[in-house]
Design a protein around this motif. Structure first.
Motif, PDB file in Angstrom:
ATOM      1  N   GLU A 182     -70.877  71.211  13.774  1.00  0.00           N
ATOM      2  CA  GLU A 182     -70.943  69.843  13.251  1.00  0.00           C
ATOM      3  C   GLU A 182     -71.407  68.873  14.334  1.00  0.00           C
ATOM      4  O   GLU A 182     -72.176  67.951  14.069  1.00  0.00           O
ATOM      5  N   PHE A 183     -70.935  69.085  15.562  1.00  0.00           N
ATOM      6  CA  PHE A 183     -71.299  68.217  16.678  1.00  0.00           C
ATOM      7  C   PHE A 183     -72.805  68.254  16.921  1.00  0.00           C
ATOM      8  O   PHE A 183     -73.410  67.253  17.307  1.00  0.00           O
ATOM      9  N   SER A 184     -73.434  69.404  16.711  1.00  0.00           N
ATOM     10  CA  SER A 184     -74.858  69.573  16.996  1.00  0.00           C
ATOM     11  C   SER A 184     -75.769  69.056  15.901  1.00  0.00           C
ATOM     12  O   SER A 184     -76.997  69.074  16.053  1.00  0.00           O
ATOM     13  N   GLU A 185     -75.215  68.604  14.793  1.00  0.00           N
ATOM     14  CA  GLU A 185     -76.031  68.210  13.647  1.00  0.00           C
ATOM     15  C   GLU A 185     -76.463  66.749  13.679  1.00  0.00           C
ATOM     16  O   GLU A 185     -77.272  66.321  12.852  1.00  0.00           O
ATOM     17  N   PHE A 186     -75.980  65.964  14.628  1.00  0.00           N
ATOM     18  CA  PHE A 186     -76.340  64.555  14.686  1.00  0.00           C
ATOM     19  C   PHE A 186     -77.727  64.394  15.308  1.00  0.00           C
ATOM     20  O   PHE A 186     -78.197  65.258  16.057  1.00  0.00           O
ATOM     21  N   SER A 187     -78.354  63.277  15.023  1.00  0.00           N
ATOM     22  CA  SER A 187     -79.699  63.029  15.570  1.00  0.00           C
ATOM     23  C   SER A 187     -79.674  62.122  16.790  1.00  0.00           C
ATOM     24  O   SER A 187     -80.666  62.022  17.506  1.00  0.00           O
ATOM     25  N   CYS A 188     -78.566  61.440  17.022  1.00  0.00           N
ATOM     26  CA  CYS A 188     -78.465  60.524  18.163  1.00  0.00           C
ATOM     27  C   CYS A 188     -77.126  60.713  18.860  1.00  0.00           C
ATOM     28  O   CYS A 188     -76.094  60.917  18.207  1.00  0.00           O
ATOM     29  N   TYR A 189     -77.145  60.634  20.199  1.00  0.00           N
ATOM     30  CA  TYR A 189     -75.933  60.812  20.991  1.00  0.00           C
ATOM     31  C   TYR A 189     -75.866  59.744  22.082  1.00  0.00           C
ATOM     32  O   TYR A 189     -76.904  59.295  22.602  1.00  0.00           O
ATOM     33  N   ALA A 190     -74.638  59.347  22.419  1.00  0.00           N
ATOM     34  CA  ALA A 190     -74.404  58.436  23.537  1.00  0.00           C
ATOM     35  C   ALA A 190     -73.932  59.265  24.728  1.00  0.00           C
ATOM     36  O   ALA A 190     -73.018  60.086  24.593  1.00  0.00           O
ATOM     37  N   VAL A 191     -74.542  59.042  25.887  1.00  0.00           N
ATOM     38  CA  VAL A 191     -74.232  59.822  27.087  1.00  0.00           C
ATOM     39  C   VAL A 191     -73.860  58.871  28.211  1.00  0.00           C
ATOM     40  O   VAL A 191     -74.570  57.896  28.469  1.00  0.00           O
ATOM     41  N   THR A 192     -72.741  59.146  28.879  1.00  0.00           N
ATOM     42  CA  THR A 192     -72.350  58.347  30.032  1.00  0.00           C
ATOM     43  C   THR A 192     -71.531  59.213  30.973  1.00  0.00           C
ATOM     44  O   THR A 192     -71.256  60.388  30.675  1.00  0.00           O
ATOM     45  N   TYR A 193     -71.149  58.652  32.124  1.00  0.00           N
ATOM     46  CA  TYR A 193     -70.449  59.426  33.153  1.00  0.00           C
ATOM     47  C   TYR A 193     -69.222  58.655  33.636  1.00  0.00           C
ATOM     48  O   TYR A 193     -69.209  57.414  33.634  1.00  0.00           O
ATOM     49  N   ALA A 194     -68.193  59.385  34.035  1.00  0.00           N
ATOM     50  CA  ALA A 194     -66.965  58.777  34.554  1.00  0.00           C
ATOM     51  C   ALA A 194     -66.377  59.689  35.614  1.00  0.00           C
ATOM     52  O   ALA A 194     -66.523  60.913  35.551  1.00  0.00           O
ATOM     53  N   THR A 195     -65.719  59.092  36.596  1.00  0.00           N
ATOM     54  CA  THR A 195     -65.100  59.839  37.684  1.00  0.00           C
ATOM     55  C   THR A 195     -63.589  59.827  37.515  1.00  0.00           C
ATOM     56  O   THR A 195     -62.977  58.771  37.369  1.00  0.00           O
ATOM     57  N   SER A 196     -62.986  61.004  37.546  1.00  0.00           N
ATOM     58  CA  SER A 196     -61.541  61.122  37.385  1.00  0.00           C
ATOM     59  C   SER A 196     -61.118  62.532  37.786  1.00  0.00           C
ATOM     60  O   SER A 196     -61.965  63.393  38.047  1.00  0.00           O
ATOM     61  N   SER A 197     -59.806  62.770  37.799  1.00  0.00           N
ATOM     62  CA  SER A 197     -59.304  64.129  38.030  1.00  0.00           C
ATOM     63  C   SER A 197     -58.927  64.797  36.713  1.00  0.00           C
ATOM     64  O   SER A 197     -58.639  65.997  36.701  1.00  0.00           O
ATOM     65  N   LEU A 198     -58.934  64.023  35.626  1.00  0.00           N
ATOM     66  CA  LEU A 198     -58.505  64.546  34.331  1.00  0.00           C
ATOM     67  C   LEU A 198     -59.581  64.328  33.275  1.00  0.00           C
ATOM     68  O   LEU A 198     -60.207  63.254  33.213  1.00  0.00           O
ATOM     69  N   LEU A 199     -59.792  65.325  32.430  1.00  0.00           N
ATOM     70  CA  LEU A 199     -60.745  65.181  31.337  1.00  0.00           C
ATOM     71  C   LEU A 199     -60.353  64.018  30.426  1.00  0.00           C
ATOM     72  O   LEU A 199     -61.207  63.257  29.980  1.00  0.00           O
ATOM     73  N   LEU A 200     -59.054  63.898  30.143  1.00  0.00           N
ATOM     74  CA  LEU A 200     -58.594  62.859  29.224  1.00  0.00           C
ATOM     75  C   LEU A 200     -58.872  61.464  29.769  1.00  0.00           C
ATOM     76  O   LEU A 200     -59.330  60.586  29.037  1.00  0.00           O
ATOM     77  N   SER A 201     -58.611  61.253  31.055  1.00  0.00           N
ATOM     78  CA  SER A 201     -58.868  59.941  31.658  1.00  0.00           C
ATOM     79  C   SER A 201     -60.358  59.624  31.650  1.00  0.00           C
ATOM     80  O   SER A 201     -60.764  58.498  31.339  1.00  0.00           O
ATOM     81  N   ALA A 202     -61.185  60.624  32.013  1.00  0.00           N
ATOM     82  CA  ALA A 202     -62.638  60.420  32.002  1.00  0.00           C
ATOM     83  C   ALA A 202     -63.117  60.113  30.595  1.00  0.00           C
ATOM     84  O   ALA A 202     -63.959  59.232  30.382  1.00  0.00           O
ATOM     85  N   GLU A 203     -62.587  60.841  29.618  1.00  0.00           N
ATOM     86  CA  GLU A 203     -62.962  60.617  28.226  1.00  0.00           C
ATOM     87  C   GLU A 203     -62.621  59.198  27.792  1.00  0.00           C
ATOM     88  O   GLU A 203     -63.436  58.507  27.161  1.00  0.00           O
ATOM     89  N   THR A 204     -61.424  58.747  28.128  1.00  0.00           N
ATOM     90  CA  THR A 204     -60.986  57.406  27.736  1.00  0.00           C
ATOM     91  C   THR A 204     -61.893  56.336  28.316  1.00  0.00           C
ATOM     92  O   THR A 204     -62.327  55.412  27.607  1.00  0.00           O
ATOM     93  N   LEU A 205     -62.185  56.435  29.616  1.00  0.00           N
ATOM     94  CA  LEU A 205     -63.064  55.455  30.266  1.00  0.00           C
ATOM     95  C   LEU A 205     -64.455  55.456  29.635  1.00  0.00           C
ATOM     96  O   LEU A 205     -65.050  54.406  29.379  1.00  0.00           O
ATOM     97  N   ALA A 206     -64.975  56.649  29.384  1.00  0.00           N
ATOM     98  CA  ALA A 206     -66.331  56.767  28.848  1.00  0.00           C
ATOM     99  C   ALA A 206     -66.429  56.234  27.425  1.00  0.00           C
ATOM    100  O   ALA A 206     -67.390  55.545  27.072  1.00  0.00           O
ATOM    101  N   LEU A 207     -65.450  56.545  26.592  1.00  0.00           N
ATOM    102  CA  LEU A 207     -65.496  56.079  25.208  1.00  0.00           C
ATOM    103  C   LEU A 207     -65.389  54.556  25.135  1.00  0.00           C
ATOM    104  O   LEU A 207     -65.971  53.924  24.242  1.00  0.00           O
ATOM    105  N   GLN A 208     -64.678  53.960  26.085  1.00  0.00           N
ATOM    106  CA  GLN A 208     -64.635  52.498  26.144  1.00  0.00           C
ATOM    107  C   GLN A 208     -66.022  51.930  26.421  1.00  0.00           C
ATOM    108  O   GLN A 208     -66.430  50.921  25.821  1.00  0.00           O
ATOM    109  N   GLU A 209     -66.762  52.565  27.339  1.00  0.00           N
ATOM    110  CA  GLU A 209     -68.125  52.112  27.642  1.00  0.00           C
ATOM    111  C   GLU A 209     -69.052  52.318  26.443  1.00  0.00           C
ATOM    112  O   GLU A 209     -69.888  51.461  26.133  1.00  0.00           O
TER     113      GLU A 209
END
Length: 458
Positions: free
Chosen positions: A195-222
């Motif tokens: 399902e994830f691969s079926e979209f035509s557009c994606y948002a890509v960004t980067y975040a620095t952290s020691s935890l996937l969850l923290s990086a995810e939270t920061l990135a989704l805010q952006e």
């Protein structure tokens, strides 16, 4: 009162039962005098539970709020300890008694676990993520080894709905691109990956952290910020742009609303640990049954003479209940309070004579702007703060609101004001936000009840 515990737990108070007493509080309200019995079931490897039976005829129940945090403290002589802390999940009324069924961590049953596919994620990080998703705060968690995870740069990719592109474009810290950014090699085969691969557009960004969850939270805010900017920018309808450039316009742009899709892919560029999941662990909603289980919810009846400001207060309070983001919930909550207060008047503090005396004492300024500013401030001398009008409105409507309720709302008001004035707010505690919504809901129910009684007399 009965306390049932796992036999392995040590009893710190080996004294006789005659010298022991319990203090039970719902929030800041001491309801000990109304308690008929308490049964606490505390096990070493299970979530603690409690059943509290309350005298429904006691006057204290008018100040008892089932949405507040419950604490049971056992006192023996000069010693005391908390034997239960949690929240009520159900209150049943029978034979003049109220039985509150309570659990220590209701979030574990209230939240729906998100679908997730992982590669190389350590067990400690998975435990942390699941606990945070269950509603636990960092102060409630102590997971050995979590602080040893390395800090690195993470790539975060989220699908975007309502956007079509033919080449990459950067907006703020986010790049919007097509499927060329996707690299799910090595990820487990799963429906979510397809399902994830079926979209035509994606948002890509980067975040620095020691935890996937923290990086995810920061990135989704952006990502959410960039999508919000594109939505707002699409509504700009004047030809000259800031800086003087002339831009085109089409009416259809007023109706675009790009939004983030339901998945997120997070990948550590150093360790290669990654996951693909649905980021929001939503509350497990239950069905409303107004003809049977929830029959009480039809009382008081919804009056046909509800004024516009109370209608809007109800709608805003409902939004504060449904939103996922805590800060968004707080701002909606205070929008509800502002609608509720409306045009409530408060007796003047300064009389006409007081105001005349102040005006006579004012210095004369040659600068007319200063004079007008002073006149404006004088005109607001009897314009009370929102909290003063709020207290007045609550008093007129007869809603039971305690000082602790007001203190909590003031704390949430500071969160709202920090956001409005550009300061970084302290992330509000989810339990406190829930309690704030419960307080405002209580006030609005009393207001609707009062309006209904007025309607009957018309």
């Amino acid at each position: 009162m009965t306390f049932r515990r796992d036999e392995e737990l040590e009893n710190p108070f080996p004294l006789g039962g005659n010298s022991r007493r319990e203090i039970t509080k719902f929030g800041a309200v001491d309801v000990s005098s109304a308690i008929i019995s308490i049964t606490v079931n505390a096990k070493l490897n299970a979530i603690s539970e409690a059943r509290i039976v309350i005298d429904g005829k006691s006057s204290v129940i008018s100040r008892l709020d089932f949405a507040s945090q419950i604490t049971v403290e056992q006192v023996v002589g000069e010693n005391s300890r908390i034997v239960f802390t949690g929240f009520a999940v159900e209150a049943k009324v029978s034979g003049g008694r109220i039985e509150a069924v309570c659990t220590a961590i209701p979030e574990f049953s209230e939240r729906r676990v998100s679908p997730m596919a992982t590669v190389g994620v350590p067990a400690t990080e998975m435990i942390y993520t699941l606990a945070k998703g269950g509603g636990l705060g960092d102060e409630q968690l102590e997971i050995h080894g979590i602080e040893e995870l390395p800090t690195e740069v993470f790539e975060i990719i989220a699908p975007v709905e309502g956007m079509q592109i033919d080449k990459s474009v950067r907006v703020g810290e986010v790049t919007f691109a097509g499927r060329e950014f996707l690299n799910l090699e090595g990820m487990p085969e799963a429906n979510s990956a397809a399902e994830f691969s079926e979209f035509s557009c994606y948002a890509v960004t980067y975040a620095t952290s020691s935890l996937l969850l923290s990086a995810e939270t920061l990135a989704l805010q952006e990502i959410d910020l960039s999508l919000a900017w594109l939505t707002v920018r699409s509504r700009y309808s004047v030809a000259p742009l800031p800086g003087g450039r002339i831009g085109g316009w089409e009416r259809a742009s007023m109706f675009v609303a790009p939004r983030r899709g339901p998945f997120v892919y997070v990948r550590g560029l150093r360790t290669k640990r990654r996951w693909l999941r649905v980021p929001e662990q939503e509350v497990q909603l239950t069905k409303l049954e107004p003809t049977s289980k929830h029959l009480d919810l039809t009382h008081p009846s919804l009056s046909r003479i509800i004024p516009l400001n109370i209608r809007q207060a109800l709608i805003a309070a409902a939004r504060a209940s449904r939103e996922k983001d805590s800060i968004t919930r707080v701002t909606a909550l205070w929008e509800a309070i502002e609608f509720y207060v409306g045009k409530t008047s408060v007796p003047d503090i300064f009389s006409k004579a007081d105001r005349r005396a102040i005006r006579r004492a004012l210095p004369e300024f040659s600068d007319q702007h200063k004079t007008k500013r002073l006149e404006m401030l004088l005109g607001d001398l009897n314009n009370p703060p929102l909290f003063v009008k709020f207290r007045r409105r609550v008093s007129l409507d007869g809603a039971p609101v305690s000082q602790s309720d007001v203190d909590l709302l003031a704390k949430l008001r500071k969160v709202r004001n920090d956001v409005v004035h550009g300061r970084s707010p302290v992330e509000p505690d989810v339990h406190e936000v829930n309690q704030g919504v419960a307080i405002v809901s209580r006030i609005l129910v009393f207001t609707v009840g009062k309006l209904g009684n007025l309607g009957k007399g018309v």
